[in-house]
Design a protein around this motif. Structure first.
Motif, mmCIF file in Angstrom:
data_model
loop_
_atom_site.group_PDB
_atom_site.id
_atom_site.type_symbol
_atom_site.label_atom_id
_atom_site.label_comp_id
_atom_site.label_asym_id
_atom_site.label_seq_id
_atom_site.Cartn_x
_atom_site.Cartn_y
_atom_site.Cartn_z
ATOM 1 N N GLU A 118 75.069 -4.975 18.185
ATOM 2 C CA GLU A 118 74.868 -4.752 19.742
ATOM 3 C C GLU A 118 74.009 -6.142 20.273
ATOM 4 O OE1 GLU A 118 75.573 -2.607 21.597
ATOM 5 O OE2 GLU A 118 76.531 -1.281 20.160
ATOM 6 N N SER A 165 71.311 -8.468 22.056
ATOM 7 C CA SER A 165 69.810 -8.354 21.999
ATOM 8 C C SER A 165 69.566 -8.411 23.433
ATOM 9 C CB SER A 165 69.233 -9.716 21.107
ATOM 10 O OG SER A 165 69.730 -10.942 21.659
ATOM 11 N N ARG A 166 68.213 -8.127 23.428
ATOM 12 C CA ARG A 166 67.667 -8.124 24.984
ATOM 13 C C ARG A 166 67.663 -9.578 25.621
ATOM 14 N NH1 ARG A 166 63.714 -5.367 27.738
ATOM 15 N NH2 ARG A 166 62.619 -6.353 29.271
ATOM 16 N N CYS A 207 71.573 -10.226 26.719
ATOM 17 C CA CYS A 207 71.613 -9.607 27.847
ATOM 18 C C CYS A 207 70.965 -10.298 28.990
ATOM 19 C CB CYS A 207 71.120 -8.180 28.006
ATOM 20 S SG CYS A 207 71.702 -6.949 26.481
ATOM 21 N N ALA A 214 76.719 -3.775 28.423
ATOM 22 C CA ALA A 214 76.587 -2.789 27.220
ATOM 23 C C ALA A 214 75.216 -1.844 27.420
ATOM 24 C CB ALA A 214 76.477 -3.435 26.102
ATOM 25 N N ALA A 215 75.559 -0.742 26.784
ATOM 26 C CA ALA A 215 74.378 0.350 26.733
ATOM 27 C C ALA A 215 73.103 -0.074 26.010
ATOM 28 C CB ALA A 215 74.812 1.622 26.310
ATOM 29 N N ALA A 216 73.422 -1.063 25.068
ATOM 30 C CA ALA A 216 72.150 -1.674 24.199
ATOM 31 C C ALA A 216 71.416 -2.510 25.324
ATOM 32 C CB ALA A 216 72.664 -2.310 23.323
ATOM 33 N N CYS A 217 71.877 -2.942 26.295
ATOM 34 C CA CYS A 217 71.112 -4.062 27.320
ATOM 35 C C CYS A 217 70.079 -2.895 28.167
ATOM 36 C CB CYS A 217 71.912 -4.850 28.304
ATOM 37 S SG CYS A 217 73.062 -5.704 27.545
ATOM 38 N N SER A 258 71.588 -3.642 32.743
ATOM 39 C CA SER A 258 72.787 -3.074 32.671
ATOM 40 C C SER A 258 73.365 -2.624 34.083
ATOM 41 C CB SER A 258 72.607 -2.004 31.554
ATOM 42 O OG SER A 258 74.038 -1.131 31.559
#
Length: 302
Positions: free
Chosen positions: A32, A34-35, A38, A66-69, A74
């Motif tokens: 995923e 990373s911050r 993103c 992406a949902a991880a951001c 996002s």
């Protein structure tokens, strides 16, 4: 017990081999973002979008959606991605050879190969001017420039190829024959009236006039004689009348002969006469008629 131990050992070895193979074939799950990644994609998407590079902006927006951001990042990326998808223009290449559609066609823009075959699907491009070059084997390359506007979807870019027409040699037309040489018509022959014709004509006229005068006098004298001695007139009374009548007949006979001679001399006149060598004026015929006691005398100079 030895056989049981050998079976268990073999079963354990098979289990270990299957487990190792299963772990080796398992797909690797991508990590995923990373911050920091993103946030970087968020910034790159904004810069690309403002500069008109919508395709690059779409790639960055997909990554930062992406949902991880982070939720704030996002949410922006998802909204901007929808807007960019609507603004990205697209083209559809079409080509024809002698009126028939072509499939195997290479289209490039600069050094970038856009397609090697035409499928009828739209190709997304950045807005702005684009110079396309189409290449078809056996034909010279064709190029065209299009300015794509934002939101211009499915714009058709068409190329037409035509086979060269067969060369037909024009028939050799022989030069026209030269015109025939100009032949000047001879000048018309000048047939002047000879002097003899004038002489005979004058004589004919004089004889005719004399006959007419004598005949008229004969008629007048006959009328006087009839008034004086009719119906007891003698031969000596009519002698003068008969003389006038006879003279009139002779004059008319001479006139008839003179007319024929005049006509003959006119018809048989020569085609040309020699030039005049004398400066004297031609003689003009003259006619004189005189009355005498017993008749009319005619004379003249020709």
């Amino acid at each position: 017990m030895g056989s049981i131990e050998r079976f268990l050992a073999r079963a354990g070895a098979a289990w270990c081999a299957v487990s190792t193979l299963a772990h080796a074939e398992a797909p690797t799950v991508s990590a995923e973002p990373s911050r920091a990644e993103c946030v970087a994609d968020h910034e790159r998407a904004q810069d690309a979008r403002l500069s008109g590079h919508l395709l690059a902006a779409r790639v960055s927006l997909r990554d930062c959606s992406a949902a991880a951001c982070p939720a704030l990042v996002s949410r922006d990326c998802v909204q901007w991605l929808s807007e960019v998808e609507q603004q990205i223009p697209s083209v559809i290449f079409r080509a024809a050879k002698d009126g028939e559609d072509v499939v195997a066609l290479r289209v490039r823009e600069g050094d970038r190969l856009l397609t090697e075959s035409l499928t009828g699907s739209a190709l997304a491009l950045d807005p702005g001017p684009h110079h396309f070059v189409a290449e078809l084997p056996g034909f010279p390359a064709q190029d065209s420039t299009y300015v794509l506007q934002a939101g211009d979807k499915g714009r058709v870019v068409r190329f037409d190829f035509a086979s060269p027409l067969p060369v037909t040699l024009a028939p050799v037309v022989p030069p026209p024959p030269p015109p025939p040489p100009l032949v000047l018509a001879p000048p018309p022959e000048r047939r002047s009236v000879p002097t003899l014709t004038f002489v005979l004509g004058g004589a004919t006229f004089a004889a005719t006039a004399t006959g007419a005068v004598l005949g008229g006098l004969a008629l007048l004298q006959r009328k006087e004689v009839q008034q004086r001695c009719a119906p007891l007139c003698q031969d000596h009374d009519l002698r003068g009348v008969k003389g006038l009548a006879l003279a009139s007949d002779v004059a008319f006979a001479v006139a008839l002969l003179g007319g024929g001679a005049t006509l003959y001399s006119y018809v048989t006149r020569p085609s040309a006469l020699p030039p005049e060598t004398s400066d004297r004026a031609p003689l003009a015929p003259t006619l004189r008629v005189a009355w005498t006691g017993w008749g009319v005398t005619a004379g003249g100079r020709f």
